[in-house]
Design a protein around this motif. Structure first.
Motif, PDB file in Angstrom:
ATOM      1  N   UNK A   1      12.048 -20.925 -64.207  1.00  0.00           N
ATOM      2  CA  UNK A   1      12.662 -21.379 -62.949  1.00  0.00           C
ATOM      3  C   UNK A   1      11.979 -20.720 -61.759  1.00  0.00           C
ATOM      4  N   UNK A   2      11.664 -19.438 -61.879  1.00  0.00           N
ATOM      5  CA  UNK A   2      10.993 -18.740 -60.781  1.00  0.00           C
ATOM      6  C   UNK A   2       9.594 -19.312 -60.531  1.00  0.00           C
ATOM      7  N   UNK A   3       8.873 -19.627 -61.601  1.00  0.00           N
ATOM      8  CA  UNK A   3       7.558 -20.242 -61.438  1.00  0.00           C
ATOM      9  C   UNK A   3       7.686 -21.603 -60.747  1.00  0.00           C
ATOM     10  N   UNK A   4       8.710 -22.364 -61.132  1.00  0.00           N
ATOM     11  CA  UNK A   4       8.912 -23.675 -60.505  1.00  0.00           C
ATOM     12  C   UNK A   4       9.213 -23.515 -59.018  1.00  0.00           C
ATOM     13  N   UNK A   5      10.083 -22.580 -58.674  1.00  0.00           N
ATOM     14  CA  UNK A   5      10.412 -22.338 -57.275  1.00  0.00           C
ATOM     15  C   UNK A   5       9.175 -21.927 -56.482  1.00  0.00           C
ATOM     16  N   UNK A   6       8.348 -21.104 -57.096  1.00  0.00           N
ATOM     17  CA  UNK A   6       7.126 -20.662 -56.421  1.00  0.00           C
ATOM     18  C   UNK A   6       6.170 -21.823 -56.219  1.00  0.00           C
ATOM     19  N   UNK A   7       6.023 -22.678 -57.243  1.00  0.00           N
ATOM     20  CA  UNK A   7       5.113 -23.817 -57.137  1.00  0.00           C
ATOM     21  C   UNK A   7       5.559 -24.769 -56.022  1.00  0.00           C
ATOM     22  N   UNK A   8       6.844 -24.942 -55.860  1.00  0.00           N
ATOM     23  CA  UNK A   8       7.363 -25.842 -54.834  1.00  0.00           C
ATOM     24  C   UNK A   8       7.396 -25.194 -53.450  1.00  0.00           C
ATOM     25  N   UNK A   9       6.964 -23.945 -53.342  1.00  0.00           N
ATOM     26  CA  UNK A   9       6.922 -23.262 -52.055  1.00  0.00           C
ATOM     27  C   UNK A   9       8.254 -22.738 -51.586  1.00  0.00           C
ATOM     28  N   UNK A  10       9.271 -22.759 -52.448  1.00  0.00           N
ATOM     29  CA  UNK A  10      10.615 -22.358 -52.038  1.00  0.00           C
ATOM     30  C   UNK A  10      10.754 -20.843 -51.930  1.00  0.00           C
ATOM     31  N   UNK A  11      10.023 -20.105 -52.760  1.00  0.00           N
ATOM     32  CA  UNK A  11      10.086 -18.645 -52.672  1.00  0.00           C
ATOM     33  C   UNK A  11       9.420 -18.168 -51.387  1.00  0.00           C
ATOM     34  N   UNK A  12       8.270 -18.765 -51.068  1.00  0.00           N
ATOM     35  CA  UNK A  12       7.580 -18.387 -49.832  1.00  0.00           C
ATOM     36  C   UNK A  12       8.426 -18.706 -48.609  1.00  0.00           C
ATOM     37  N   UNK A  13       9.171 -19.834 -48.678  1.00  0.00           N
ATOM     38  CA  UNK A  13      10.026 -20.213 -47.548  1.00  0.00           C
ATOM     39  C   UNK A  13      11.212 -19.250 -47.395  1.00  0.00           C
ATOM     40  N   UNK A  14      11.760 -18.813 -48.518  1.00  0.00           N
ATOM     41  CA  UNK A  14      12.916 -17.922 -48.473  1.00  0.00           C
ATOM     42  C   UNK A  14      12.517 -16.473 -48.173  1.00  0.00           C
ATOM     43  N   UNK A  15      11.321 -16.100 -48.628  1.00  0.00           N
ATOM     44  CA  UNK A  15      10.840 -14.725 -48.419  1.00  0.00           C
ATOM     45  C   UNK A  15       9.452 -14.776 -47.797  1.00  0.00           C
ATOM     46  N   UNK A  16       9.363 -15.027 -46.503  1.00  0.00           N
ATOM     47  CA  UNK A  16       8.061 -15.205 -45.857  1.00  0.00           C
ATOM     48  C   UNK A  16       7.163 -13.984 -45.942  1.00  0.00           C
ATOM     49  N   UNK A  17       7.737 -12.790 -46.140  1.00  0.00           N
ATOM     50  CA  UNK A  17       6.921 -11.588 -46.240  1.00  0.00           C
ATOM     51  C   UNK A  17       6.439 -11.318 -47.663  1.00  0.00           C
ATOM     52  N   UNK A  18       6.904 -12.159 -48.598  1.00  0.00           N
ATOM     53  CA  UNK A  18       6.506 -11.987 -50.000  1.00  0.00           C
ATOM     54  C   UNK A  18       5.014 -12.327 -50.128  1.00  0.00           C
ATOM     55  N   UNK A  19       4.190 -11.411 -50.642  1.00  0.00           N
ATOM     56  CA  UNK A  19       2.744 -11.663 -50.685  1.00  0.00           C
ATOM     57  C   UNK A  19       2.393 -12.838 -51.592  1.00  0.00           C
ATOM     58  N   UNK A  20       1.531 -13.711 -51.094  1.00  0.00           N
ATOM     59  CA  UNK A  20       1.080 -14.843 -51.897  1.00  0.00           C
ATOM     60  C   UNK A  20      -0.048 -14.406 -52.818  1.00  0.00           C
ATOM     61  N   UNK A  21      -0.066 -14.896 -54.067  1.00  0.00           N
ATOM     62  CA  UNK A  21      -1.151 -14.527 -54.981  1.00  0.00           C
ATOM     63  C   UNK A  21      -2.454 -15.180 -54.542  1.00  0.00           C
ATOM     64  N   UNK A  22      -3.583 -14.652 -54.975  1.00  0.00           N
ATOM     65  CA  UNK A  22      -4.875 -15.271 -54.636  1.00  0.00           C
ATOM     66  C   UNK A  22      -4.920 -16.716 -55.117  1.00  0.00           C
ATOM     67  N   UNK A  23      -5.547 -17.619 -54.371  1.00  0.00           N
ATOM     68  CA  UNK A  23      -5.562 -19.037 -54.763  1.00  0.00           C
ATOM     69  C   UNK A  23      -6.213 -19.282 -56.115  1.00  0.00           C
ATOM     70  N   UNK A  24      -7.162 -18.415 -56.510  1.00  0.00           N
ATOM     71  CA  UNK A  24      -7.811 -18.624 -57.809  1.00  0.00           C
ATOM     72  C   UNK A  24      -6.838 -18.403 -58.968  1.00  0.00           C
ATOM     73  N   UNK A  25      -5.743 -17.699 -58.729  1.00  0.00           N
ATOM     74  CA  UNK A  25      -4.742 -17.519 -59.777  1.00  0.00           C
ATOM     75  C   UNK A  25      -4.037 -18.828 -60.108  1.00  0.00           C
ATOM     76  N   UNK A  26      -4.085 -19.776 -59.195  1.00  0.00           N
ATOM     77  CA  UNK A  26      -3.422 -21.061 -59.397  1.00  0.00           C
ATOM     78  C   UNK A  26      -4.412 -22.176 -59.694  1.00  0.00           C
TER      79      UNK A  26
END
Length: 383
Positions: free
Chosen positions: A247-272
């Motif tokens: 569920x957490x991976x799904x939320x992250x993929x949909x951008x919902x974690x970044x929207x809820x926690x804007x200061x949460x560091x995004x992983x490098x794009x090559x990880x995705x």
């Protein structure tokens, strides 16, 4: 060959999802928002990852106990299967090239597509390089990887049957790590720079990265065959934990974690990255595989959906049909986009439902062949 209905059900579900996403990608540009959600239905895992894993898993379940007792037979069956896949690849590639040439109305939707443009400019050379697995237009780069993996499956299974899991996993992880350097795609870029007129195409998937899924399936199937996964199925901890992570991976993929926690560091794009199978995709897949495997073990009835099982039992023929169908309907894109919402939904549903047509055709052909062979089998028994 022994059938695993739960796994067939999963394959059938993935075929439907693959057709769903590819139809949106090829013909339903007005539904781009739906595409963004459906393509991330399992977070960073798509139907393709699940297919590669299931293929390795089924190979191991069928052949682990045979590979030491009858290694020559296993090698022969793997070579035979690889040859069969190669014939289907040639057939599909030839039809795709022919369809693009026969229906010029498709060209307007292919020009500018970096994976398709060369197919229009050099169809004959695309076919020739495609036979050598050096040109892989969209949807025509999945079977070639299977062909390569099947040839190296017998020695891997032999080591797994001897319980050399660590060595096999270490080699697989090393190759996956090499894939993160994007060496595969850089090599094709070099070929394109050296011979710009030739339609070299690396496809979407780096074989060094994606082999981790197939080998992971081989390891899992071997462990299951030797009864070493049983302790994992005890208790709810692993199931609940893996489900929460999914569920957490799904939320992250949909951008919902970044929207809820804007200061949460995004992983490098090559990880995705999908081509090299980035780290985030691997971790997401492990969680999904554990969750699905535990659900399959604890609640097997969930995976007894007969229409999906039937589809999964004819997965090769259905997959080939879906590729040819997509190429054949590219020219309908303008007409489909001009339809109102409900007629477009009906066309979409009819296209998706057509997946069962090749499954029924193959089932009837197989039954007819078996019926025709009965007199010959009876005669052999008498003598």
């Amino acid at each position: 060959m022994r059938r695993f209905e739960g796994l067939d059900c999963l394959r059938g579900l993935m075929l439907v999802l693959m057709m769903f996403n590819h139809l949106l990608f090829m013909n339903y540009s007005k539904w781009i928002g739906v595409t963004q959600v459906s393509y991330g239905l399992f977070g960073y895992v798509t139907a393709a990852e699940i297919f590669y894993f299931l293929s390795g898993l089924i190979c191991a379940l069928v052949f682990t106990k045979k590979v030491l007792a009858a290694p020559d037979e296993v090698r022969r069956k793997m070579r035979s299967r690889a040859a069969e896949l190669m014939m289907w690849h040639i057939f599909t590639l030839a039809l795709a090239v022919a369809l693009v040439l026969v229906f010029p109305s498709t060209h307007v939707y292919l020009v500018g597509n970096p994976f398709m443009g060369k197919l229009l400019e050099s169809p004959g050379m695309t076919f020739a390089l495609g036979l050598a697995l050096l040109a892989m237009p969209p949807f025509l780069n999945i079977l070639p990887l299977y062909i390569v993996y099947l040839y190296v499956t017998p020695p891997i299974l032999q080591r797994l049957a001897k319980r050399q899991y660590g060595a096999v996993l270490a080699v697989s992880l090393a190759l996956w790590g090499l894939a993160q350097t994007r060496l595969w795609f850089e090599a094709f870029a070099g070929l394109q720079a050296r011979w710009p007129a030739l339609p070299f195409n690396a496809g979407y998937f780096d074989p060094m990265g994606w082999q981790l899924l197939f080998v992971g399936g081989l390891i899992t199937g071997s462990l299951q065959s030797q009864g070493r996964l049983a302790p994992l199925a005890k208790g709810p901890t692993a199931l609940v934990g893996s489900a929460v992570l999914c569920v957490l991976f799904w939320l992250h993929k949909q951008g919902l974690i970044a929207a809820a926690f804007p200061l949460f560091p995004s992983p490098p794009p090559e990880w995705m990255d999908v081509g090299a199978l980035g780290l985030l995709r691997v971790l997401n897949f492990v969680c999904l595989a554990v969750a699905a495997g535990l659900v399959l073990a604890k609640f097997p009835r969930v995976f007894r959906v007969r229409p999906l099982i039937f589809l999964g039992q004819h997965s090769l023929q259905v997959f080939v049909y879906h590729v040819v169908f997509l190429y054949a309907t590219i020219g309908l894109k303008g007409w489909i986009d001009g339809l109102a919402v409900w007629p477009r939904c009906l066309v979409f549903a009819a296209f998706a439902a057509s997946l069962w047509a090749p499954a029924w055709a193959h089932e009837l052909l197989r039954a007819r062949t078996a019926s025709d062979l009965e007199p010959l089998k009876a005669a052999r028994k008498r003598f």
